[in-house]
Design an enzyme around this catalytic site. Structure first.
Site, PDB file in Angstrom:
ATOM      1  N   ILE A   1       0.824  -1.217   0.000  1.00 19.61           N
ATOM      2  CA  ILE A   1       0.000   0.000   0.000  1.00 19.61           C
ATOM      3  C   ILE A   1       0.862   1.273   0.000  1.00 19.61           C
ATOM      4  O   ILE A   1       0.402   2.341  -0.426  1.00 19.61           O
ATOM      5  CB  ILE A   1      -0.983  -0.017   1.201  1.00 19.61           C
ATOM      6  CG1 ILE A   1      -2.210   0.830   0.923  1.00 19.61           C
ATOM      7  CG2 ILE A   1      -0.329   0.358   2.496  1.00 19.61           C
ATOM      8  CD1 ILE A   1      -3.120   0.291  -0.139  1.00 19.61           C
TER       9      ILE A   1
ATOM     10  N   HIS B   1       6.822 -11.799   5.211  1.00 23.47           N
ATOM     11  CA  HIS B   1       6.482 -11.295   3.867  1.00 23.47           C
ATOM     12  C   HIS B   1       7.747 -11.049   3.077  1.00 23.47           C
ATOM     13  O   HIS B   1       8.744 -10.562   3.603  1.00 23.47           O
ATOM     14  CB  HIS B   1       5.624 -10.025   3.939  1.00 23.47           C
ATOM     15  CG  HIS B   1       6.147  -8.965   4.851  1.00 23.47           C
ATOM     16  ND1 HIS B   1       6.042  -9.050   6.216  1.00 23.47           N
ATOM     17  CD2 HIS B   1       6.787  -7.798   4.600  1.00 23.47           C
ATOM     18  CE1 HIS B   1       6.582  -7.978   6.769  1.00 23.47           C
ATOM     19  NE2 HIS B   1       7.060  -7.202   5.809  1.00 23.47           N
TER      20      HIS B   1
HETATM   21  P1  5GP Z   1       8.457  -4.558   6.744  1.00 24.69           P
HETATM   22  O1  5GP Z   1       7.711  -5.257   7.844  1.00 24.69           O
HETATM   23  O2  5GP Z   1       9.089  -5.524   5.796  1.00 24.69           O
HETATM   24  O3  5GP Z   1       9.440  -3.554   7.272  1.00 24.69           O
HETATM   25  O4  5GP Z   1       7.425  -3.712   5.893  1.00 24.69           O
HETATM   26  C1  5GP Z   1       6.058  -3.961   5.894  1.00 24.69           C
HETATM   27  C2  5GP Z   1       5.469  -3.537   4.553  1.00 24.69           C
HETATM   28  O5  5GP Z   1       4.069  -3.747   4.611  1.00 24.69           O
HETATM   29  C3  5GP Z   1       5.693  -2.056   4.208  1.00 24.69           C
HETATM   30  O6  5GP Z   1       6.276  -1.962   2.923  1.00 24.69           O
HETATM   31  C4  5GP Z   1       4.286  -1.457   4.263  1.00 24.69           C
HETATM   32  O7  5GP Z   1       4.075  -0.468   3.294  1.00 24.69           O
HETATM   33  C5  5GP Z   1       3.405  -2.674   4.012  1.00 24.69           C
HETATM   34  N1  5GP Z   1       2.093  -2.571   4.661  1.00 24.69           N
HETATM   35  C6  5GP Z   1       1.870  -2.282   5.967  1.00 24.69           C
HETATM   36  N2  5GP Z   1       0.548  -2.291   6.231  1.00 24.69           N
HETATM   37  C7  5GP Z   1      -0.062  -2.611   5.045  1.00 24.69           C
HETATM   38  C8  5GP Z   1      -1.437  -2.793   4.687  1.00 24.69           C
HETATM   39  O8  5GP Z   1      -2.358  -2.660   5.479  1.00 24.69           O
HETATM   40  N3  5GP Z   1      -1.687  -3.108   3.401  1.00 24.69           N
HETATM   41  C9  5GP Z   1      -0.677  -3.278   2.485  1.00 24.69           C
HETATM   42  N4  5GP Z   1      -1.047  -3.607   1.233  1.00 24.69           N
HETATM   43  N5  5GP Z   1       0.612  -3.127   2.795  1.00 24.69           N
HETATM   44  C10 5GP Z   1       0.921  -2.793   4.071  1.00 24.69           C
END
Ligand code: 5GP
Length: 137
Positions: free
Chosen positions: A30, A93
């Protein structure tokens, strides 16, 4: 409590879905670093990727490979960058990111702000590529 990504898998929170099977789910980030930035997750909620069962872990990467190929077919880029960070959301993820330089993988840079129609068009194009590549419906 369920992770935000489990809520996405269950449809409690909307997402721009790219692909899904019984064990994995892929959807557009997102707050993307690049157009086409996609997240690939196991439906089973495991916080840390290194804690995953070996078979599920291997199959997650194989699923992510297919997602990368579908994104690559749609978004012009030199390569697909692939990384795992996981500091924000405690649900494994894999980030699939179209890149042209190493700086495109820099999570400190400002995120893109895409409008809903841009996300929707990406979903249409990437899911079409997914089918054309023979990865399923
Ligand atoms: P990380 O945990 O690898 O640091 O990043 C988490 C990723 O999840 C980020 O790139 C953030 O933009 C994405 N993200 C967080 N919340 C949401 C959500 O509710 N929907 C989507 N589609 N992506 C999300």
């Amino acid at each position: 409590m369920s992770s935000i990504f489990t809520k996405i898998v269950n449809g409690e929170i909307p997402s721009y879905k790219i692909a899904e099977d019984d064990r994995f789910y892929a959807f557009l980030d997102i707050n993307p670093l690049a157009v086409g930035h996609t997240l690939v997750i196991p439906k089973k909620e495991v916080d840390y990727i290194l804690d995953m069962d070996d078979d599920l872990h291997a199959d997650l990467w194989n699923f992510a490979k297919k997602v990368g190929k579908a994104v690559e077919k749609v978004v012009p880029c030199k390569r697909i960058g692939i990384t795992v960070i996981g500091l924000e959301v405690p649900h494994t993820h894999i980030h699939i990111i179209p890149i042209n330089t190493i700086y495109d993988m820099d999570f400190n840079q400002p995120k893109l702000k895409l409008a809903a129609p841009e996300f929707e068009q990406l979903v249409i194009n990437i899911t079409k590529a997914w089918k054309e590549l023979g990865f399923g419906e």
